[in-house]
Design a protein around this motif. Structure first.
Motif, PDB file in Angstrom:
ATOM      1  N   ASP A 183      -4.466 -17.368  -7.844  1.00 55.45           N
ATOM      2  CA  ASP A 183      -5.433 -16.331  -8.198  1.00 55.45           C
ATOM      3  C   ASP A 183      -6.724 -16.466  -7.387  1.00 55.45           C
ATOM      4  OD1 ASP A 183      -3.728 -15.204 -10.015  1.00 55.45           O
ATOM      5  OD2 ASP A 183      -4.550 -16.266 -11.743  1.00 55.45           O
ATOM      6  N   GLY A 184      -7.076 -17.693  -7.029  1.00 53.95           N
ATOM      7  CA  GLY A 184      -8.330 -17.912  -6.323  1.00 53.95           C
ATOM      8  C   GLY A 184      -8.247 -17.731  -4.817  1.00 53.95           C
ATOM      9  N   PHE A 185      -7.145 -18.206  -4.216  1.00 49.78           N
ATOM     10  CA  PHE A 185      -7.048 -18.208  -2.751  1.00 49.78           C
ATOM     11  C   PHE A 185      -6.006 -17.241  -2.192  1.00 49.78           C
ATOM     12  CE2 PHE A 185      -8.577 -22.397  -4.047  1.00 49.78           C
ATOM     13  CZ  PHE A 185      -9.726 -22.507  -3.280  1.00 49.78           C
ATOM     14  N   GLY A 186      -5.270 -16.587  -3.049  1.00 49.73           N
ATOM     15  CA  GLY A 186      -4.290 -15.615  -2.590  1.00 49.73           C
ATOM     16  C   GLY A 186      -2.872 -16.147  -2.651  1.00 49.73           C
ATOM     17  N   ARG A 187      -1.921 -15.225  -2.878  1.00 50.54           N
ATOM     18  CA  ARG A 187      -0.526 -15.620  -2.996  1.00 50.54           C
ATOM     19  C   ARG A 187       0.020 -16.182  -1.690  1.00 50.54           C
ATOM     20  NH1 ARG A 187      -2.609 -14.342  -7.735  1.00 50.54           N
ATOM     21  NH2 ARG A 187      -1.870 -12.436  -8.718  1.00 50.54           N
ATOM     22  N   LYS A 188      -0.277 -15.511  -0.603  1.00 45.84           N
ATOM     23  CA  LYS A 188       0.277 -15.906   0.696  1.00 45.84           C
ATOM     24  C   LYS A 188      -0.250 -17.265   1.135  1.00 45.84           C
ATOM     25  CE  LYS A 188       0.663 -14.385   5.511  1.00 45.84           C
ATOM     26  NZ  LYS A 188       0.388 -13.288   6.484  1.00 45.84           N
ATOM     27  N   ALA A 189      -1.546 -17.493   0.998  1.00 46.42           N
ATOM     28  CA  ALA A 189      -2.138 -18.767   1.427  1.00 46.42           C
ATOM     29  C   ALA A 189      -1.540 -19.942   0.657  1.00 46.42           C
ATOM     30  CB  ALA A 189      -3.654 -18.723   1.240  1.00 46.42           C
ATOM     31  N   ARG A 225      -2.116  -5.898  -4.436  1.00 45.18           N
ATOM     32  CA  ARG A 225      -2.688  -5.874  -5.783  1.00 45.18           C
ATOM     33  C   ARG A 225      -3.766  -6.948  -5.917  1.00 45.18           C
ATOM     34  NH1 ARG A 225      -0.053  -4.497 -11.006  1.00 45.18           N
ATOM     35  NH2 ARG A 225       1.855  -4.222  -9.809  1.00 45.18           N
ATOM     36  N   TRP A 226      -3.494  -8.158  -5.407  1.00 48.64           N
ATOM     37  CA  TRP A 226      -4.483  -9.239  -5.473  1.00 48.64           C
ATOM     38  C   TRP A 226      -5.708  -8.893  -4.623  1.00 48.64           C
ATOM     39  CZ3 TRP A 226      -6.554 -12.497  -1.689  1.00 48.64           C
ATOM     40  CH2 TRP A 226      -7.319 -13.570  -2.175  1.00 48.64           C
ATOM     41  N   LEU A 227      -5.474  -8.310  -3.444  1.00 51.60           N
ATOM     42  CA  LEU A 227      -6.590  -7.934  -2.573  1.00 51.60           C
ATOM     43  C   LEU A 227      -7.505  -6.920  -3.255  1.00 51.60           C
ATOM     44  CD1 LEU A 227      -4.675  -7.655   0.822  1.00 51.60           C
ATOM     45  CD2 LEU A 227      -6.402  -9.362   0.242  1.00 51.60           C
ATOM     46  N   LEU A 228      -6.911  -5.983  -3.987  1.00 49.53           N
ATOM     47  CA  LEU A 228      -7.722  -5.001  -4.714  1.00 49.53           C
ATOM     48  C   LEU A 228      -8.593  -5.669  -5.762  1.00 49.53           C
ATOM     49  CD1 LEU A 228      -5.275  -2.012  -5.295  1.00 49.53           C
ATOM     50  CD2 LEU A 228      -7.302  -2.041  -3.837  1.00 49.53           C
ATOM     51  N   LEU A 229      -8.007  -6.638  -6.469  1.00 55.25           N
ATOM     52  CA  LEU A 229      -8.766  -7.333  -7.513  1.00 55.25           C
ATOM     53  C   LEU A 229      -9.946  -8.101  -6.927  1.00 55.25           C
ATOM     54  CD1 LEU A 229      -5.900  -8.718  -9.779  1.00 55.25           C
ATOM     55  CD2 LEU A 229      -7.348  -6.723 -10.172  1.00 55.25           C
ATOM     56  N   LYS A 230      -9.797  -8.531  -5.667  1.00 57.80           N
ATOM     57  CA  LYS A 230     -10.870  -9.268  -5.002  1.00 57.80           C
ATOM     58  C   LYS A 230     -11.819  -8.342  -4.243  1.00 57.80           C
ATOM     59  CE  LYS A 230      -9.559 -13.292  -6.374  1.00 57.80           C
ATOM     60  NZ  LYS A 230     -10.391 -14.064  -7.310  1.00 57.80           N
ATOM     61  N   LYS A 244     -11.087  -6.343  -1.759  1.00 54.34           N
ATOM     62  CA  LYS A 244     -10.733  -6.190  -0.329  1.00 54.34           C
ATOM     63  C   LYS A 244      -9.860  -4.954  -0.175  1.00 54.34           C
ATOM     64  CE  LYS A 244     -10.979 -11.208   0.306  1.00 54.34           C
ATOM     65  NZ  LYS A 244     -10.291 -12.441   0.756  1.00 54.34           N
ATOM     66  N   VAL A 245     -10.489  -3.792  -0.357  1.00 58.98           N
ATOM     67  CA  VAL A 245      -9.749  -2.530  -0.393  1.00 58.98           C
ATOM     68  C   VAL A 245      -9.156  -2.197   0.976  1.00 58.98           C
ATOM     69  CG1 VAL A 245      -9.906  -0.071  -0.904  1.00 58.98           C
ATOM     70  CG2 VAL A 245     -11.252  -1.709  -2.235  1.00 58.98           C
ATOM     71  N   GLN A 246      -9.916  -2.401   2.039  1.00 54.76           N
ATOM     72  CA  GLN A 246      -9.426  -2.056   3.378  1.00 54.76           C
ATOM     73  C   GLN A 246      -8.204  -2.887   3.760  1.00 54.76           C
ATOM     74  OE1 GLN A 246     -12.823  -2.476   5.993  1.00 54.76           O
ATOM     75  NE2 GLN A 246     -13.596  -0.424   5.496  1.00 54.76           N
ATOM     76  N   GLU A 247      -8.219  -4.184   3.433  1.00 57.35           N
ATOM     77  CA  GLU A 247      -7.062  -5.031   3.740  1.00 57.35           C
ATOM     78  C   GLU A 247      -5.838  -4.591   2.942  1.00 57.35           C
ATOM     79  OE1 GLU A 247      -7.812  -9.266   3.660  1.00 57.35           O
ATOM     80  OE2 GLU A 247      -9.937  -8.923   4.069  1.00 57.35           O
ATOM     81  N   SER A 248      -6.071  -4.214   1.683  1.00 53.53           N
ATOM     82  CA  SER A 248      -4.980  -3.740   0.848  1.00 53.53           C
ATOM     83  C   SER A 248      -4.393  -2.449   1.400  1.00 53.53           C
ATOM     84  CB  SER A 248      -5.477  -3.522  -0.584  1.00 53.53           C
ATOM     85  OG  SER A 248      -4.451  -3.027  -1.406  1.00 53.53           O
ATOM     86  N   GLU A 249      -5.255  -1.542   1.808  1.00 55.08           N
ATOM     87  CA  GLU A 249      -4.791  -0.273   2.366  1.00 55.08           C
ATOM     88  C   GLU A 249      -4.028  -0.484   3.663  1.00 55.08           C
ATOM     89  OE1 GLU A 249      -8.063   2.389   2.769  1.00 55.08           O
ATOM     90  OE2 GLU A 249      -8.068   2.944   0.646  1.00 55.08           O
ATOM     91  N   PHE A 281      -6.699   5.145  -2.901  1.00 59.33           N
ATOM     92  CA  PHE A 281      -7.300   4.667  -4.147  1.00 59.33           C
ATOM     93  C   PHE A 281      -8.626   5.376  -4.380  1.00 59.33           C
ATOM     94  CE2 PHE A 281      -4.935   0.984  -2.443  1.00 59.33           C
ATOM     95  CZ  PHE A 281      -4.017   0.820  -3.465  1.00 59.33           C
ATOM     96  N   SER A 282      -8.727   6.031  -5.540  1.00 61.84           N
ATOM     97  CA  SER A 282     -10.024   6.579  -5.916  1.00 61.84           C
ATOM     98  C   SER A 282     -10.826   5.498  -6.625  1.00 61.84           C
ATOM     99  CB  SER A 282      -9.826   7.777  -6.853  1.00 61.84           C
ATOM    100  OG  SER A 282      -9.296   7.338  -8.100  1.00 61.84           O
ATOM    101  N   ASP A 283     -12.098   5.715  -6.779  1.00 64.23           N
ATOM    102  CA  ASP A 283     -12.949   4.725  -7.458  1.00 64.23           C
ATOM    103  C   ASP A 283     -12.484   4.482  -8.888  1.00 64.23           C
ATOM    104  OD1 ASP A 283     -14.455   4.466  -5.196  1.00 64.23           O
ATOM    105  OD2 ASP A 283     -15.988   5.912  -5.835  1.00 64.23           O
ATOM    106  N   PHE A 284     -12.049   5.563  -9.573  1.00 64.70           N
ATOM    107  CA  PHE A 284     -11.593   5.401 -10.959  1.00 64.70           C
ATOM    108  C   PHE A 284     -10.315   4.573 -11.016  1.00 64.70           C
ATOM    109  CE2 PHE A 284     -14.104   9.358 -11.351  1.00 64.70           C
ATOM    110  CZ  PHE A 284     -14.979   8.944 -12.345  1.00 64.70           C
ATOM    111  N   GLN A 285      -9.411   4.813 -10.049  1.00 67.88           N
ATOM    112  CA  GLN A 285      -8.162   4.060 -10.037  1.00 67.88           C
ATOM    113  C   GLN A 285      -8.401   2.589  -9.757  1.00 67.88           C
ATOM    114  OE1 GLN A 285      -6.089   6.374  -7.098  1.00 67.88           O
ATOM    115  NE2 GLN A 285      -5.040   7.638  -8.633  1.00 67.88           N
ATOM    116  N   LEU A 286      -9.340   2.300  -8.867  1.00 70.00           N
ATOM    117  CA  LEU A 286      -9.667   0.909  -8.566  1.00 70.00           C
ATOM    118  C   LEU A 286     -10.221   0.202  -9.798  1.00 70.00           C
ATOM    119  CD1 LEU A 286     -11.292   1.253  -5.034  1.00 70.00           C
ATOM    120  CD2 LEU A 286      -9.095   0.224  -5.586  1.00 70.00           C
ATOM    121  N   GLU A 287     -11.095   0.884 -10.528  1.00 71.64           N
ATOM    122  CA  GLU A 287     -11.647   0.289 -11.729  1.00 71.64           C
ATOM    123  C   GLU A 287     -10.561   0.059 -12.773  1.00 71.64           C
ATOM    124  OE1 GLU A 287     -14.619  -0.899 -12.437  1.00 71.64           O
ATOM    125  OE2 GLU A 287     -15.144  -0.520 -10.351  1.00 71.64           O
TER     126      GLU A 287
END
Length: 558
Positions: free
Chosen positions: A164-170, A281-286, A288-293, A312-318
């Motif tokens: 959760d802290g450093f990312g799934r891939k790392a 999904r993890w990137l969004l929670l952190k 990092k919207v551009q990386e997720s996109e 992703f709209s602002d409401f969807q991100l929230e």
């Protein structure tokens, strides 16, 4: 408001991107299949007897009589831990040329004061022959495995936090590096204590790698593919890694070279770094919207689908953040009488399943026949077991599929003791049937546990179940070790416990064809051997708005 799965539904369920992710993440679990179970051959116990110094000048006839005979498993064999007192033997040999003229039962015995000599018929060396883990030190071999599972238990605590802290891939690749690196270092262990310490660290790395791969796959793949991923993907890849172990061990009989050869497999995963993406999904929670996109655009390109103008709209991100960030403490698993009962039964079943699985896997040396073939068959049987679990999860009741698998496992193991010694092959077949049923139950309980708990504590419930099951893993080496004293004792113990757990499962509520509960109040109720549900929750699509709404239907007890 739509959740993440609905937002990304444009990607489809089973395109080229999902197929690639399914394949490479399943492949990443391959080393886990032989990592923990290599102790079967690394810690193999060769035939051994007390070492007799060569400076005694004894005749061959007297040398052959220095080791007393003992009854073991119905056969008369040379003692592995005792010898006749050598000073007495030396005096007797000087007086009597023929040892048959002496009543050896009256000669005093002593332990193996000069060490042991080990047969090299099966193994060139193991940790047992390396550090004399026999007789008064025989507890050290199963303890070596328990230390590994203690590392797995520790890794279970920290893997989720790290992921959760450093990312799934790392964490996936970091723990694969830990696993590979410490496997190589273990070869250089100068003593048993260092070997155990490194084994503990390997256990931490292995479970963290497995959990990261499981979570990453669950977040990258769609809902309809997740059960197939956990059974046909991860389960079969693990089984193939397990099958790989006896094949390599058959040709490499030295424990150091075997461990080194197995550790080299980890190096082939370096190229996977460029194939496996981070979880959007993890990137969004952190934030990092551009990386997720960017990852979703790559997936869309791979699947040849058109992206929406706004991902992703602002409401969807929230909304995504609200649903995923909120956490609940472990105490929620015992908040009400109903969830407390489900949790207690669930944890008991997980512990017994772990005892059975690792007890059967580590018990290979106690089976009749060739150790390598028995280990291979024990691994190969997991492939049809995972396929069967997938079919059960697709078509049948969760509760009765799990209970039936456990009951079959327990019954066949309990009756192994009744097989006559002259048809020992039948006993081995029954053990393999038990392993099949146990593996099938293990695959089913992952999905069943996730469905029993509501959304607010689902991750906590599954995580706690996994952690507590490690208690069973830690105990399991001593279960198979009981076979040294009475060969059927492990089967009697595991069979009895498994039948007991099959009965407990019948107390749990059914979850098949029931919408997943979101809150603790929406959970199904336990009532004896029947499931009760005063409220059934179904998803109903509103034809006017197109939105999914939760429909509550009150029913009588079922």
């Amino acid at each position: 408001m739509r959740d993440y799965d609905e937002i990304t539904a444009f990607l489809g369920e089973w395109g080229p991107f999902q197929k690639m992710i399914f394949s490479v993440l399943s492949l990443s679990v391959f080393p886990n299949g032989f990592g923990g179970l290599s102790i079967v051959f690394v810690g193999g116990i060769p035939e051994h007897r007390c070492l007799i110094p060569g400076n005694l000048n004894l005749s061959e006839a007297w040398l052959n009589r220095t080791i007393p005979l003992e009854q073991k498993r119905g056969k008369l064999q040379h003692s592995q831990c005792r010898r006749y007192r050598l000073d007495v033997i030396r005096n007797l040999s000087a007086t009597f040329a023929d040892p048959d003229s002496i009543n050896m039962s009256e000669v005093e015995q002593e332990p193996c004061l000069d060490g042991w000599e080990y047969s090299k018929d099966q193994y060139i060396s193991t940790i047992v022959s390396e550090w004399d883990l026999v007789c008064t030190n025989d507890w050290k071999m199963p303890f070596s495995m328990s230390i590994y599972f203690l590392g797995v238990l520790t890794g279970s605590f920290i893997s989720g936090v790290l992921s959760d802290g450093f990312g799934r891939k790392a964490i996936l690749f970091g723990t694969m590096a830990v696993q590979t690196g410490f496997n190589m270092l273990q070869v250089l262990s100068p003593n048993w204590e260092i070997f155990c310490l490194v084994n503990f660290l390997i256990g931490i790395g292995q479970i963290s790698n497995y959990v990261a791969a499981y979570v990453l796959g669950s977040e990258l793949l769609g809902k309809s593919i997740r059960i197939a991923y956990s059974t046909l993907g991860v389960g079969i890849s693990y089984a193939c890694g397990y099958m790989f172990l006896p094949l390599v061990a058959y040709f490499i009989r030295s424990w150091q070279i075997l461990l080194f050869a197995l550790s080299l497999v980890g190096l082939i995963y370096i190229p996977l770094w460029w194939l496996i993406p981070e979880s959007p999904r993890w990137l969004l929670l952190k934030g990092k919207v551009q990386e997720s996109e960017a990852i979703l655009r790559y997936a869309a390109k791979k699947n040849r689908v058109t992206l929406p103008e706004i991902l992703f709209s602002d409401f969807q991100l929230e909304d995504v953040k609200d649903k995923n960030v909120k956490s609940f403490t472990v105490t929620r698993l015992i908040k009400t009488r109903n969830i407390r009962g489900i949790t207690i039964i669930n944890l008991i079943v997980w512990i017994i399943l772990a005892i059975g699985y690792y007890g059967l896997s580590l018990n290979t040396p106690n089976l009749h026949g060739d150790d390598y073939l028995n280990c291979f068959f024990s691994a190969a049987i997991e492939i049809p077991a995972n396929i069967a679990a997938w079919l059960f999860l697709q078509r049948y009741s969760r509760k009765f599929s799990l209970s039936g698998s456990l009951f079959l496992c327990g019954i066949v193991l309990f009756f192994v003791q009744l097989i006559p010694p002259n048809i020992s092959i039948l006993a081995t077949v029954l053990v393999m049937v038990g392993k099949f049923a146990n593996t099938c139950a293990f695959a089913i309980i992952y999905a069943y546990t996730a469905e029993l708990y509501p959304t607010v504590v689902r991750n906590t419930g599954v995580g706690v179940s996994l952690m507590v099951s490690r208690i069973g893993s830690i105990i399991s080496p001593y279960v198979f070790f009981l076979g040294v004293y009475y060969e059927f004792l492990p089967y009697i113990l595991m069979g009895s416990l498994t039948v007991f757990s099959a009965t407990l499962v019948l107390l749990l509520p059914e979850t098949v064809n029931i919408a997943l509960p979101d809150t603790i109040d929406q959970m199904q109720k336990m009532k004896g051997f029947k499931s009760t549900c005063n409220k059934h929750y179904y998803l109903n699509k509103n034809e006017t708005t197109g939105e999914n709404n939760m429909v509550v239907i009150k029913t009588q007890d079922i």
